[in-house]
Design an enzyme around this catalytic site. Structure first.
Site, short mmCIF file in Angstrom:
data_model
loop_
_atom_site.label_atom_id
_atom_site.label_comp_id
_atom_site.label_asym_id
_atom_site.label_seq_id
_atom_site.Cartn_x
_atom_site.Cartn_y
_atom_site.Cartn_z
N CYS A 86 52.34 92.70 20.17
CA CYS A 86 52.95 91.55 19.46
C CYS A 86 51.82 90.48 19.43
O CYS A 86 50.93 90.48 18.79
CB CYS A 86 54.16 91.42 20.24
N HIS A 203 56.89 96.69 20.48
CA HIS A 203 57.11 96.35 21.80
C HIS A 203 57.51 97.82 22.64
O HIS A 203 58.53 97.93 23.05
CB HIS A 203 57.88 95.44 22.46
N GLU A 205 56.97 98.37 25.69
CA GLU A 205 57.62 98.25 26.90
C GLU A 205 58.97 97.81 27.03
O GLU A 205 59.70 97.89 27.98
CB GLU A 205 56.73 97.11 27.76
#
Lengths: 229, 79
Positions: A86, A203, A205
């Site tokens: 990002c 993302h 994660e």
């Protein structure tokens, strides 16, 4: 695998990515402050998401010239694996480690939702936990994720296999409907020439634990940990 | 010496913010707005007194930080 996460003023995904990396590697992650001028000896450097330096001037522009980024650029030149997520992707383009630029979303809206991504290749240290052509579900959260490069650059990147991920439909079709932000050729993630640097807007994660609602992201970090151990 | 820098999007690079401003102007009743392109204006106060040197220095600043030349053009005025 040992990893370091760079922390800028305004980073806000640094702890999330550290947790995901620790779960997949079994090793503690080193947090490195942007004013530090030395990188620890690690297998992977991660530039996390957020709003480094408040997105002043352009997203990632100030961070790209911070003391630690000079070291990251130098190390990347010697083959150090670097992952930017990002805002980290924006920093890597501004630092000149990746081609192109991330512009304001075509809709002008900040987008926060899950998207489908097509894995263009599993033949990289970053994507070996996925399979080529697989469709994975990963969240995005950005206002400036509209990938742009001129046509010559895009053609050269395609020839060299530098497109890592593309936005797609649930069935894997690369079409306008699956493109959330207007990115050229639906590009969501790009490699450098040697595939040792990856920048991606989504993302992983944020979907890396069943408690978060999905584990497609965990597969990526598991793959990275295997590749770098 | 003062330098004035304009940073603008290159031709062919879509400018959704400029488009939105154009639509807003039309909805406010300003007729005949064909196109709007948005950019940045930066003023820099310099210690340098030689205009040529000042211009070179500000150009270097533009190349390194003030503009992203993948998508942006810049122009520099000094004096």
């Amino acid at each position: 695998m040992k990893a370091a996460v760079i922390v800028f003023p305004g980073s806000n995904c640094d702890r999330d990515i550290a947790v995901a990396l620790e779960q997949s590697s079994g090793n503690p992650v080193t947090m490195v402050w942007h004013r530090d001028s030395a990188l620890p000896k690690v297998d992977l450097v991660v530039i996390p998401g957020g709003f480094a330096y408040g997105d002043y001037l352009r997203c990632g522009a100030m961070a790209a010239h911070s003391p630690i980024m000079r070291e990251v650029v130098r190390a990347a030149g010697k083959g150090q694996p670097v992952l930017g997520i990002c805002n980290g992707f924006q920093v890597l383009t501004e630092a000149g480690l990746l081609p192109g630029v991330l512009m304001r979303n075509a809709s002008l809206k900040y987008l926060c939702k899950d998207v489908n991504l097509k894995v263009e290749t599993s033949q990289s240290l970053f994507t070996s936990g996925w399979t080529t052509g697989q469709v994975v579900r990963i969240p995005i959260g950005h206002g400036d994720g509209n990938y742009f490069a001129d046509n010559d650059t895009l053609n050269r990147m395609e020839d060299r296999g530098q497109v890592a991920l593309r936005y797609c439909s649930e069935q894997g079709a690369i079409d306008a409907g699956g493109n959330p932000n207007g990115s050229a050729r639906n590009i969501a993630g790009v490699f450098n020439d040697s595939k040792t640097v990856l920048g991606m807007m989504p993302h992983p994660e944020r979907l890396s634990d069943p408690a978060l609602g999905g584990t497609d992201g965990k597969d990526m970090f598991d793959g990275i940990a295997r590749a770098l151990t | 010496m003062k330098a004035r820098v304009h940073v603008t999007l290159k031709n062919g690079v879509l400018d959704p913010q400029g488009k939105a401003i154009g639509h807003a102007l039309a909805s406010l009743g300003f007729a005949g707005v064909n196109d709007v392109r948005q950019g940045k204006y930066i003023e820099i106060e310099l210690a340098e007194t030689d205009p040529a040197k000042a211009r070179d220095s500000v150009k270097a600043m533009c190349e390194k930080l003030l503009a992203n030349t993948v998508i942006e053009n810049y122009s520099v005025e000094v004096g």
